[in-house]
Design a protein around this motif. Structure first.
Motif: not given
Length: 146
Positions: A53, A56, A82, A84, A87, A90-91
């Motif tokens: 997590s 970035y 960013i 990522y 993200l 979360a995905a």
């Protein structure tokens, strides 16, 4: 007006929806824990980093004296980046929830189909028994008239 509201609230679908929201909130906690505590560390281990997590991409300068590898501190300091990894986490959460919902709906549909088959078979058996009884009654009545 109050009685109309009470009638609306006491409908089965509103109560079912409220229960679903409560269960969904609890389920979200389970999925989040599964993702953050089990799946993402495993993925991180596979690719060589235990904390996925915190991946970035820096877009701005790191303030003087800050550790450029501490994602949480950089985020708190407002450094442009960013995240990522968050993200991707979360995905993965979404995919897990979607897959579990798919499995639950598939199981429910199967159970409903099985129930419908059993009910249809029971109705067919009842109809066949009625036909048999009518035929017996007709045969008995026909034999007495001769």
């Amino acid at each position: 007006m109050l009685s109309g509201f009470k009638t609306f609230i006491m409908r089965g679908n509103v109560v079912d929806l409220a229960v679903a929201v409560i269960i969904g909130a609890a389920f979200t906690g389970i999925v989040t824990s599964l993702t953050e505590d089990v799946i993402m560390p495993f993925i991180g281990w596979l690719i060589g980093d235990a904390d996925f997590s915190s991946y970035y991409i820096l877009l701005g300068d790191v303030p003087a004296g800050m550790n450029a590898t501490n994602y949480a501190a950089l985020k708190e300091a407002g450094v442009a980046m960013i995240g990522y990894g968050a993200l991707v986490t979360a995905a993965v959460n979404f995919l897990i929830v979607a897959f579990i919902i798919y499995l639950v709906i598939k199981a429910l549909k199967k159970a409903v189909r099985e129930k419908e088959v059993v009910e249809a078979e029971a109705a067919e058996i009842a109809l066949l028994r009625e036909i048999r009884d009518e035929l017996r009654a007709g045969r008995t009545g026909a034999s007495t008239s001769h």
